[in-house]
Design an enzyme around this catalytic site. Sequence first.
Site, PDB file in Angstrom:
ATOM      1  N   GLY A 173       0.756  -1.206  -0.072  1.00  0.00           N
ATOM      2  CA  GLY A 173       0.062  -0.046   0.008  1.00  0.00           C
ATOM      3  C   GLY A 173       0.983   1.339  -0.092  1.00  0.00           C
ATOM      4  N   GLY A 174       0.560   2.243   0.555  1.00  0.00           N
ATOM      5  CA  GLY A 174       1.076   3.485   0.720  1.00  0.00           C
ATOM      6  C   GLY A 174       2.276   3.392   1.430  1.00  0.00           C
ATOM      7  N   GLY A 408      24.455  13.363 -29.036  1.00  0.00           N
ATOM      8  CA  GLY A 408      23.868  14.105 -27.934  1.00  0.00           C
ATOM      9  C   GLY A 408      24.364  13.558 -26.656  1.00  0.00           C
ATOM     10  N   ALA A 409      24.686  12.194 -26.701  1.00  0.00           N
ATOM     11  CA  ALA A 409      24.998  11.511 -25.483  1.00  0.00           C
ATOM     12  C   ALA A 409      26.607  12.138 -25.061  1.00  0.00           C
ATOM     13  CB  ALA A 409      25.214  10.077 -25.952  1.00  0.00           C
TER      14      ALA A 409
END
Length: 518
Positions: A173-174, A408-409
């Site tokens: 859960g949370g 770009g890398a």
Amino acid sequence: MQDTQKTPTERLESMRAEALVGGGEKRIEAQHAKGKLTARERISLLLDPGSFEELGMLVTHRSTNFGLDKQKFLGDGVVTGYGKVNGRLIYVFSQDFTVLGGSLAEAHAEKICKIMDLALENGAPVVGLNDSGGARIQEGVVSLGGYADIFHRNVRASGVVPQLSLILGPCAGGAVYSPALTDFTFMVEGSSYMFVTGPNVVKTVTHEEVTSEELGGAQTHATKSGVTHFTAPHEAAAIEQAKQVLSFLPQNCEEDPLFLNYQNTTHEKREKLDALIPESAQQPYDIREAIFEIADADSFLEIQKDYAENIVVGFARLAGRSVGIVANQPAFLAGVLDIHASKKAARFVRTCDAFNVPLLVLEDVPGFLPGTDQEWNGIITNGAKLLYAFSEATVPRITVITRKAYGGAYDVMNSRNIGADMVYSWPTAEIAVMGAKGAAEIIFRKEISSATDPAAKLAEKEAEYAELFAHPYNAASRGYVDEVITPSDTREKLIRAFDMLKNKVRNTPRKKHGNIPL
Ligand code: HXC
């Protein structure tokens, strides 16, 4: 004996004894039978002997719902306090599964919040030992409020003091969101689970049949989701990993990491590095071999090692100094940058920057991974995370280009233009927009297709491009590379450069906070 018949000291002693057994001997046996330790045994393994000071041992819940008034346990299912790890202060909470399944409600949460507040005010790490069935169902909304109080503090403390979460049982859960907000998560194989909804809910909603282990076990989170940073075969090993991580970090963001004594008695040359790069640029090699040579012996602690293996991240020491290493891994997918690798590295870069750990980048990257899968899942936004993380980092940062630095890398991997303090390159480096073959195919397409022998023309043009860019000297002539170095000198160069940069101050423009592409 009634409490009123006891002396004050006897009364205190009996309450202490009661608190120490948590949910009772039978439940402790059951915990051991599952191969799990108790909350207190875990604290003993974590802290220096005799250093633990417990707080809130006598706290109990105040709920009367569903018979809870008859189920009161001193400490309310969590042991909290402070102590020392290798002589350094930490705050700790350890959930006690033997008490109402370690479930969290009002009083339990207040105890955790108390040590988190102390940690923030006194500038020391928080280590959470999680073993809990989640929100205590009987107490209702105050359990949810308790979790939210913790989440809020996790965020306030983020980047101020290190926060470590060990998952030593169920975490559902949370409850998974507190660990997710902390800096490092550790899981134990076979006994710890993390999921937002368990297998039963999954079956109802999506009709998938899945075991707890498959859904949220240690292996799943180590390989598929990347939620955990470390996995260990047993609890003692997970606790040891947490101590190791703490050894690389400062107590808080105002301090520098510990500097270990280093005797510079030996020669720092590492001849093995001269033979590391294979003859063909297409051939892989394991970047970890470079890391092992460059770092102090046995100091490298790899993080998320089974997730996005095309990038390697971890802490190491360099002549005693704590450094964070980010390295492309040519041995896996040629070291390409993809969504997972970008996210993994970006998170690590930010963690290092938050806690004043200098960054060392080893670069051998052929570019970003092309394809619909990557584009549709947002390689643009995700790749930008790494670009952002490096660009905003103010710690000393040094790049060593071992081979490919394409496109770009190249820019993203801590290039000079995004603020690297020093960029070294091995003579084997190729710094270009792309590999020579791809480049030739694009810029000489017409010439190649109209040639009488297109293959020969392509080879000729490829060689032409390689001559111009398949080396580091163009970049060096621009000053994008500070020095082309002999690989075996790398360690010595880095030791000196990090020492030269140790007092670096880089101011950033005033702002509330940046807006990293999430
Ligand atoms: C109250 C709980 C509890 C809980 C377990 N117990 N979880 N009591 N609230 N959440 C109690 C059990 O009733 C049992 O008590 C004892 O702890 C041990 O549990 P077992 O089920 O016997 O243990 P085990 O078989 O090992 O199973 C552990 C478990 C299971 C997988 C954690 O107990 C379970 O599924 N619990 C519920 C998990 C859950 O749904 N939690 C709420 C999640 S929602 P007795 O006395 O019978 O021995 C949530 C919201 C957070 O957490 C929101 C934050 C935003």
